[in-house]
Write a protein that holds these residues in place. Structure first.
Motif, PDB file in Angstrom:
ATOM      1  N   HIS A  22       0.895  -1.285  -0.166  1.00  0.00           N
ATOM      2  CA  HIS A  22      -0.505   0.113  -0.316  1.00  0.00           C
ATOM      3  C   HIS A  22       1.110   1.595   0.300  1.00  0.00           C
ATOM      4  CE1 HIS A  22      -2.777   2.805   1.505  1.00  0.00           C
ATOM      5  NE2 HIS A  22      -3.593   2.451   1.561  1.00  0.00           N
TER       6      HIS A  22
ATOM      7  N   ASP B 226       0.352   5.495   0.593  1.00  0.00           N
ATOM      8  CA  ASP B 226      -0.455   6.508   0.257  1.00  0.00           C
ATOM      9  C   ASP B 226       0.782   7.811  -0.061  1.00  0.00           C
ATOM     10  OD1 ASP B 226      -1.846   8.366   1.120  1.00  0.00           O
ATOM     11  OD2 ASP B 226      -2.946   7.381   2.734  1.00  0.00           O
TER      12      ASP B 226
ATOM     13  N   GLN C  83      -1.308  -1.559  -3.686  1.00  0.00           N
ATOM     14  CA  GLN C  83      -2.686  -0.439  -4.116  1.00  0.00           C
ATOM     15  C   GLN C  83      -2.061   0.927  -3.495  1.00  0.00           C
ATOM     16  OE1 GLN C  83      -5.012  -2.114  -0.879  1.00  0.00           O
ATOM     17  NE2 GLN C  83      -5.028  -3.797  -1.308  1.00  0.00           N
TER      18      GLN C  83
ATOM     19  N   VAL D  80      -3.349   4.956  -2.708  1.00  0.00           N
ATOM     20  CA  VAL D  80      -4.637   5.927  -2.217  1.00  0.00           C
ATOM     21  C   VAL D  80      -3.522   7.926  -2.905  1.00  0.00           C
ATOM     22  CG1 VAL D  80      -5.177   7.603  -0.819  1.00  0.00           C
ATOM     23  CG2 VAL D  80      -5.892   5.042  -0.881  1.00  0.00           C
TER      24      VAL D  80
ATOM     25  N   GLU E  41      -5.325  14.186  -4.811  1.00  0.00           N
ATOM     26  CA  GLU E  41      -4.999  15.348  -5.882  1.00  0.00           C
ATOM     27  C   GLU E  41      -4.708  17.220  -4.559  1.00  0.00           C
ATOM     28  OE1 GLU E  41      -7.607  14.322  -8.388  1.00  0.00           O
ATOM     29  OE2 GLU E  41      -6.523  14.230  -9.700  1.00  0.00           O
TER      30      GLU E  41
ATOM     31  N   SER F 133      -5.453  -1.489  -6.810  1.00  0.00           N
ATOM     32  CA  SER F 133      -6.222  -0.732  -7.137  1.00  0.00           C
ATOM     33  C   SER F 133      -5.376   0.978  -6.500  1.00  0.00           C
ATOM     34  CB  SER F 133      -6.909  -1.011  -5.884  1.00  0.00           C
ATOM     35  OG  SER F 133      -6.695  -1.313  -4.659  1.00  0.00           O
ATOM     36  N   VAL F 134      -6.118   1.891  -7.561  1.00  0.00           N
ATOM     37  CA  VAL F 134      -6.051   3.081  -7.305  1.00  0.00           C
ATOM     38  C   VAL F 134      -7.190   4.121  -7.156  1.00  0.00           C
ATOM     39  CG1 VAL F 134      -5.230   4.972  -8.167  1.00  0.00           C
ATOM     40  CG2 VAL F 134      -4.708   2.388  -9.070  1.00  0.00           C
ATOM     41  N   ARG F 135      -7.521   4.761  -6.111  1.00  0.00           N
ATOM     42  CA  ARG F 135      -8.076   5.889  -5.258  1.00  0.00           C
ATOM     43  C   ARG F 135      -7.483   7.102  -5.262  1.00  0.00           C
ATOM     44  NH1 ARG F 135     -10.204   4.918   0.541  1.00  0.00           N
ATOM     45  NH2 ARG F 135      -8.139   3.441   0.623  1.00  0.00           N
ATOM     46  N   PHE F 136      -8.689   8.271  -5.847  1.00  0.00           N
ATOM     47  CA  PHE F 136      -7.985   9.564  -6.026  1.00  0.00           C
ATOM     48  C   PHE F 136      -8.699  10.176  -4.489  1.00  0.00           C
ATOM     49  CE2 PHE F 136      -6.230   7.841  -9.623  1.00  0.00           C
ATOM     50  CZ  PHE F 136      -4.987   9.257  -9.710  1.00  0.00           C
ATOM     51  N   HIS F 137      -8.270  11.296  -4.187  1.00  0.00           N
ATOM     52  CA  HIS F 137      -8.995  12.195  -2.965  1.00  0.00           C
ATOM     53  C   HIS F 137      -8.863  13.607  -3.053  1.00  0.00           C
ATOM     54  CE1 HIS F 137     -10.544   8.578  -0.719  1.00  0.00           C
ATOM     55  NE2 HIS F 137      -9.676   8.594  -0.637  1.00  0.00           N
ATOM     56  N   ARG F 138      -9.560  14.310  -3.575  1.00  0.00           N
ATOM     57  CA  ARG F 138      -9.329  15.709  -4.095  1.00  0.00           C
ATOM     58  C   ARG F 138      -8.832  16.233  -2.474  1.00  0.00           C
ATOM     59  NH1 ARG F 138      -7.142  18.353  -7.363  1.00  0.00           N
ATOM     60  NH2 ARG F 138      -9.090  17.317  -8.824  1.00  0.00           N
TER      61      ARG F 138
END
Length: 335
Positions: free
Chosen positions: A279, A281, A301, A303, A306, A321-326
């Motif tokens: 992982h 981040d 993985q 995270v 942006e 897996s990729v997760r984007f957060h503002r």
């Protein structure tokens, strides 16, 4: 009126009793046997809210009651009394809640040394309170967690913590503290948070491989966390922030979940020795070329937060897996 309100049937009736102030104590039951849970809890809170010396004998009579909410009311109400007297008169007789007590000020620490049932002490000093001397935490009885903000304008001697059985330690305000070697004498330490961290403080320090989680916020001008990454060589979770440059190759081989914040990363290729990496981040204010293609085939993985930093590329065909957060933004009243 008295017959209807004393003892209070529930916490809602406390508002009616509060007008009596300390005089309410004489009307409260002195024994808890036979009282329903809610009424027993309200009785203890009624007495504790007075803060009156007359309430202490009554609370002493309630101290042995094993009910969870009764014990919580006894512990929560202690700050309304002389702490030493309350500890000796009331809490010394109490089984507490699982033997645990939580404090929010170092001024409360001495009173805990008079609690025979204490098995786990948590000290979470109010973030707005600045602790002048960590010596206030010397010889903590049955410590588990300590979180405090020290005075960042002066150096601190952390020797008072040596030998403590702390499992979780968070210290802020270390900006002028250059000796962190006492951390190596915390044999049960599992996680550590150090803000205002200076890497010189861990130069030549070992014996911290048992710490599994490390969060560092660098003091101004700190270039790298080189000594920390070596000293905490067994950490699986690391979060260095505020340094000039972070080299992923310098991460301990034990790392499985690094988080990077407010730092320059020269490149994103995970070193081959980080075989357990699962992982990554990427937080706000990270400076890099933004090319994550070196990570794409690793199955890690991601995270990603942006913000106004680089636009991340190279994620085509990403195996993990990729997760984007503002990133959270603060705007002025006129925005």
């Amino acid at each position: 009126m008295r017959a209807r309100l004393v003892p209070p049937r529930d916490l809602a009736e406390l508002a009616s009793l509060s007008a009596l102030e300390h005089r309410v104590v004489r009307f409260l039951p002195t024994r808890m046997e036979g009282l329903p849970d809610e009424r027993a809890t309200a009785t203890v809170r009624s007495a504790a809210l007075t803060g009156a010396a007359e309430a202490l004998p009554l609370l002493r009579g309630c101290a042995a009651d094993p009910r969870l909410e009764v014990q919580r009311e006894l512990v929560d109400g202690r700050h309304r009394f002389d702490l030493r007297r309350c500890a000796e008169t009331v809490l010394a007789q109490a089984p507490l809640v699982g033997g645990a007590v939580e404090l929010t000020s170092p001024a409360l620490v001495p009173s805990t040394r008079r609690l025979p049932a204490l098995r786990h002490l948590t000290v979470l000093v109010d973030p707005h309170e600045v602790v002048a001397d960590p010596g206030a935490f010397a010889d903590l009885p049955h410590p588990g967690v300590l979180s405090a903000r020290l005075d960042p304008t002066r150096p601190h001697d952390l020797g008072a913590l040596r030998g403590s059985r702390l499992t979780h330690l968070a210290l802020r305000g270390l900006d002028r503290t250059s000796d962190l070697s006492p951390l190596a004498d915390l044999p049960e330490l599992e996680s550590v948070v150090l803000h205002g961290y200076r890497d010189l403080g861990l130069a030549g320090v070992g014996g911290l491989d048992h710490v599994h989680s490390m969060e560092l916020r660098a003091a101004a001008g700190e270039a790298t966390p080189r000594n920390a990454l070596r000293a905490f060589g067994g950490a699986g979770e690391v979060e260095p922030a505020g340094f000039g440059v972070l080299d992923l190759a310098a991460l301990p081989p034990s790392v499985v979940s690094p988080a990077v914040r407010d730092v320059e990363v020269a490149g994103w290729a995970p070193p081959a020795r980080l075989a357990g990496l699962v992982h990554l981040d990427i937080g706000a204010a990270v400076r890099s070329d933004g090319d994550l293609s070196a990570v794409a085939g690793s199955g890690v993985q991601l995270v990603v937060v942006e913000d106004d930093g680089p636009a991340y590329t190279g994620l085509a065909g990403f195996a993990g897996s990729v997760r984007f957060h503002r990133a959270a933004r603060t705007t002025g009243a006129g925005a």
